[in-house]
Motif scaffolding. Structure first.
Motif, mmCIF file in Angstrom:
data_model
loop_
_atom_site.group_PDB
_atom_site.id
_atom_site.type_symbol
_atom_site.label_atom_id
_atom_site.label_comp_id
_atom_site.label_asym_id
_atom_site.label_seq_id
_atom_site.Cartn_x
_atom_site.Cartn_y
_atom_site.Cartn_z
ATOM 1 N N GLY A 10 -4.336 1.964 -3.016
ATOM 2 C CA GLY A 10 -4.985 3.235 -3.330
ATOM 3 C C GLY A 10 -5.794 3.805 -2.187
ATOM 4 O O GLY A 10 -6.326 4.897 -2.279
ATOM 5 N N THR A 11 -5.926 3.054 -1.104
ATOM 6 C CA THR A 11 -6.629 3.595 0.062
ATOM 7 C C THR A 11 -5.605 3.951 1.130
ATOM 8 O O THR A 11 -4.730 3.144 1.440
ATOM 9 C CB THR A 11 -7.614 2.553 0.626
ATOM 10 O OG1 THR A 11 -8.501 2.150 -0.418
ATOM 11 C CG2 THR A 11 -8.418 3.138 1.775
ATOM 12 N N SER A 12 -5.709 5.148 1.650
ATOM 13 C CA SER A 12 -4.752 5.583 2.660
ATOM 14 C C SER A 12 -5.212 5.161 4.047
ATOM 15 O O SER A 12 -6.412 5.123 4.327
ATOM 16 C CB SER A 12 -4.620 7.104 2.601
ATOM 17 O OG SER A 12 -4.134 7.582 3.834
ATOM 18 N N ALA A 13 -4.242 4.872 4.897
ATOM 19 C CA ALA A 13 -4.576 4.506 6.281
ATOM 20 C C ALA A 13 -5.252 5.668 6.996
ATOM 21 O O ALA A 13 -5.913 5.481 8.016
ATOM 22 C CB ALA A 13 -3.321 4.092 7.030
ATOM 23 N N ASP A 14 -5.094 6.876 6.442
ATOM 24 C CA ASP A 14 -5.665 8.055 7.094
ATOM 25 C C ASP A 14 -7.193 8.036 7.153
ATOM 26 O O ASP A 14 -7.786 8.780 7.929
ATOM 27 C CB ASP A 14 -5.229 9.329 6.349
ATOM 28 C CG ASP A 14 -3.725 9.522 6.438
ATOM 29 O OD1 ASP A 14 -3.119 8.934 7.356
ATOM 30 O OD2 ASP A 14 -3.171 10.224 5.581
ATOM 31 N N VAL A 15 -7.827 7.241 6.319
ATOM 32 C CA VAL A 15 -9.294 7.254 6.316
ATOM 33 C C VAL A 15 -9.870 6.486 7.500
ATOM 34 O O VAL A 15 -11.075 6.526 7.739
ATOM 35 C CB VAL A 15 -9.889 6.677 5.007
ATOM 36 C CG1 VAL A 15 -9.414 7.488 3.806
ATOM 37 C CG2 VAL A 15 -9.550 5.205 4.850
ATOM 38 N N ASN A 36 0.851 -1.188 0.000
ATOM 39 C CA ASN A 36 0.000 0.000 0.000
ATOM 40 C C ASN A 36 0.881 1.230 0.000
ATOM 41 O O ASN A 36 1.211 1.769 1.027
ATOM 42 C CB ASN A 36 -0.925 0.057 1.209
ATOM 43 C CG ASN A 36 -0.768 -1.176 2.065
ATOM 44 O OD1 ASN A 36 -0.811 -2.260 1.552
ATOM 45 N ND2 ASN A 36 -0.552 -1.040 3.328
ATOM 46 N N GLU A 37 1.242 1.637 -1.197
ATOM 47 C CA GLU A 37 2.187 2.731 -1.306
ATOM 48 C C GLU A 37 1.625 3.999 -0.682
ATOM 49 O O GLU A 37 2.326 4.752 -0.041
ATOM 50 C CB GLU A 37 2.532 2.981 -2.789
ATOM 51 C CG GLU A 37 3.256 1.820 -3.453
ATOM 52 C CD GLU A 37 4.506 1.396 -2.705
ATOM 53 O OE1 GLU A 37 5.185 2.268 -2.142
ATOM 54 O OE2 GLU A 37 4.789 0.185 -2.650
#
Lengths: 299, 424
Positions: B308-313, B2-3
């Motif tokens: 494409g999903t950030s851990a920030d969500v 997860n880049e």
């Protein structure tokens, strides 16, 4: 005839061991007790039977009882699933038996059996992806406006097919069991003598009339047989609602029994409920057998 | 993998190794023995000597409380020390996705055994299945409130602590002889957790930090994407906490009845799902608001975040004072075929390096290992900063609340309330 009776022995032994004994174990648990550590204590001797759990289960499934809502929901979902299965299954069975010829018939039959090669659970998991918001099935159903049809019927709310929706459970049941309906239906339609239909046509019946007055009545036993074949497992199903919805709003009787038996202190109640369900299904079964007996001379 | 989140499994492990190397000094200090919880229920179940008529569970074992430690009775002899059994399969009974497969593989390789994990969905289900006596597990994962029932039914066997030296060497001091299993006689701690709410902050606009548990009852806009834990204690406990009842071990039928009614109401509001896989469905976006355990959120980032999903969500909230903060534990099956190896396995999981790999390499649940400095893992971006509150501090643990063993009647009241909700 008599000397071949022993051929039935393995089957009888099998049934005795895996059905009668197992069934009696459920009876003994249902009429038994439960310890403080939730161990069910079966009462094997009918003289010792404790009817408390059975009375409780009975009270629960009557109107106003704790499982009444679930019972009604189960009947509704399974009823709808059967109607949908027939709507899908009958034309398929009819086409394969009466119109498919030669090689294409073989291919179609193989295709009908194909779903059995994949485990039921895997097929349900596939559906959870297909019905996801961006899933192919969800998009196709939306494109065909089938979603608004279900929305009108109150079986779907919003556009999230997997958000604990009744229709997802019903479609799951249909998808999972429809092959079991098609095969006996196919067998019964395939047996119908083509000459009977020709005779009807010769005597002035239209195509529709010949179907209604000849094919339909002659396939009644097969249709009912198919319905029985899919209805019985549907009544015990709990993983389809679990996988397709997961919400208590769509829980079926199978889930209730599973909850009682698997986790809580009420294993005896779960067993009693199982027995009640069996009794209910037995009534449906007897109706089927009666129809079958009446049909037999004609067949 | 997860880049976008800047995290990958490989990166996690590399960073984690560095943290561990310097962790020797940074270990958590010994917080004092846990104090009594400030519960509302006027100390039910924590009175005096059990032989003098104090409350006991269905097996007759006194109810352990933080201020009333219990030594569980001996139901079998511990295993004599010996060489670990080799070959065959080590049988483990655990939740799904709660052990790092690579750790299992490494253990198998080192000890010449293949490790087989059988999974359960809920602890109640696990207890029911174990109760049949048909299973021979070497290692059983469970929670402290289930220990006395497992002992009472003679389903687990006392441990030889000599074979688990890491317990004394590496584990948080307050967990070396916990109040629920003094000694310990049957269990060693596995992971720490808090129970809270995990949500997608890109979809949910409610102020969860402000609303707390009430969030779920306001989640009507997210109908169908809201979940509660498939755990009789946790879900009902949440309903109790929302009403300000902080005694998570209450046996008051009226309170439990109201909790069940509140859950049924919640079902009408949000058509909730009853699930334990928030770690999978939240990152995938299938669910937006879910009661979860803290480790689930880190597990979500480590193992399930789609490309494409950030851990920030992902966000997490838990109730600071009075909310559930506790630990899971491991024990040995009474019929363990490989008892010595079972001890070695538990010892292995308490090895700081292995525990760290298990933690940040897969499960996301933090082990109570002194040398693992969770803060450093965030500082070095091994774990995402926005989920820092998924880690349990010794202070949280000391002041936290816990689901503990109940009397037979109490347990029945909980389970019947639970069934009422589950049956829809």
């Amino acid at each position: 005839m008599r000397r071949w009776g022993w051929l039935a022995a393995p089957g009888v032994a099998w049934l005795a061991a895996f059905f009668l004994v197992a069934f009696y174990a459920i009876v003994a648990v249902g009429f038994g007790n439960v310890t403080d550590l939730y161990e069910p204590v079966p009462y094997w001797n009918p003289l010792d039977w404790n009817v408390g759990y059975m009375l409780q289960a009975l009270e629960d499934v009557l109107p106003g009882g704790r499982t009444w809502d679930v019972f009604v929901r189960t009947l509704l979902y399974i009823g709808l699933a059967i109607v949908l299965s027939l709507a899908i299954g009958y034309p398929v069975a009819y086409y394969v038996s009466r119109h498919a010829r030669g090689r294409s018939k073989v291919v179609l039959l193989v295709l009908l059996v194909a779903p059995f090669w994949i485990s039921y659970l895997m097929r349900m998991f596939a559906w959870t992806n297909l019905l996801d918001s961006n899933g192919y099935a969800a998009e196709a159903l939306n494109a065909l406006s089938i979603d608004s049809l279900f929305r009108g019927l109150g079986l779907l709310e919003g556009d999230d097919w997997l958000g604990g929706q009744p229709i997802a459970v019903i479609l799951g049941l249909v998808y999972g069991y429809v092959p079991y309906l098609i095969l006996p239906l196919y067998a019964s339609l395939d047996r119908i003598d083509q000459r009977l239909i020709e005779a009807a046509r010769d005597l002035g019946a239209s195509r529709a009339e010949a179907f209604r007055r000849v094919v339909l009545p002659l396939s009644k036993a097969g249709t009912l047989g198919g319905i029985v074949l899919i209805a019985l497992p549907m009544f015990g199903d709990y993983y389809t609602p679990d996988l397709m919805s997961g919400s208590p709003e769509t829980a079926l009787l199978g889930n209730t029994i599973n909850n009682y038996v698997q986790g809580g202190p009420d294993k005896a109640l779960g067993a009693a409920l199982t027995l009640l369900l069996s009794a209910f299904l037995l009534v449906l079964m007897l109706y089927y057998l009666r129809v079958l007996r009446r049909e037999e001379p004609a067949a | 993998m997860n880049e976008s989140s800047g995290l990958s499994r490989r990166g996690l492990l590399a960073g984690a190794g560095a943290v561990l190397a310097g962790a020797g000094l940074a270990g958590c200090e010994n917080t004092t023995t846990p104090i009594a919880t400030q519960e509302g229920g006027a100390g039910e179940g924590i009175m005096g000597d059990p032989t003098a008529g104090g409350p006991v569970d269905g097996a007759g074992i006194p109810l352990a409380r933080r201020d009333y430690p219990v030594t569980l009775p001996n139901v079998a002899d511990p295993v004599k020390a010996g060489n670990p059994e080799r070959g065959g399969e080590l049988q483990i009974y655990n939740y799904a996705d709660y052990l790092n497969p690579e750790v299992l593989q490494a253990f198998g390789k080192e000890f010449g055994v293949s490790v087989r994990v059988t999974t359960f969905q809920t602890l109640d289900e696990a207890f029911t299945k174990l109760s049949t006596g048909r299973f021979q597990f070497d290692v059983i994962f469970t929670a402290p409130d289930h220990l006395p029932r497992l002992v009472g039914r003679r389903l687990i066997r006392p441990l030889s602590l000599d074979l688990i030296p890491n317990l004394r060497k590496e584990v948080w001091p307050e967990l070396q002889s916990p109040f629920y299993d003094v000694g310990p006689r049957y269990s060693v701690p596995y992971t720490l957790y808090t129970t809270g709410i995990g949500w997608r902050n890109d979809e949910v606009s409610l102020d969860v930090d402000e609303l707390g548990w009430e969030t779920l009852w306001r989640s009507q806009p997210y109908r169908g994407r809201v979940g509660v834990l498939d755990d009789s204690r946790e879900a009902l406990g949440m309903a109790l906490l929302r009403r300000g009842v902080n005694n998570l071990n209450t046996e008051d039928p009226a309170l439990l009845q109201r909790a069940a009614e509140d859950l049924i109401e919640l079902n009408e509001i949000a058509r909730v799902k009853v699930v334990i896989n928030g770690y999978e469905t939240l990152p995938a976006g299938r669910m937006w608001l879910n009661q979860v355990w803290s480790g689930d959120m880190l597990n979500a980032v480590i193992s399930y975040l789609p490309e494409g999903t950030s851990a920030d969500v992902l966000s997490y909230w838990f109730q600071k004072a009075g909310g559930p903060v506790f630990n899971d534990c491991m024990c040995m099956g009474v019929d363990a075929a490989k008892p010595v190896l079972a001890h070695r396995f538990m010892n292995y999981l308490l090895d700081p390096e292995v525990a760290l790999e298990n933690f940040v390499g897969y499960v996301g649940y933090q082990p109570p290992i002194t040398k693992i400095d969770a803060d450093a893992l965030f500082a070095q971006q091994v774990l995402p900063e926005n989920l820092r509150n998924c880690v349990v501090t010794p202070e949280d643990y000391a002041s936290g609340n816990a689901y503990l063993a109940l009397t037979a009647d109490g347990r029945r009241a909980w389970d019947q309330s639970w069934a009422e909700f589950r049956n829809g």
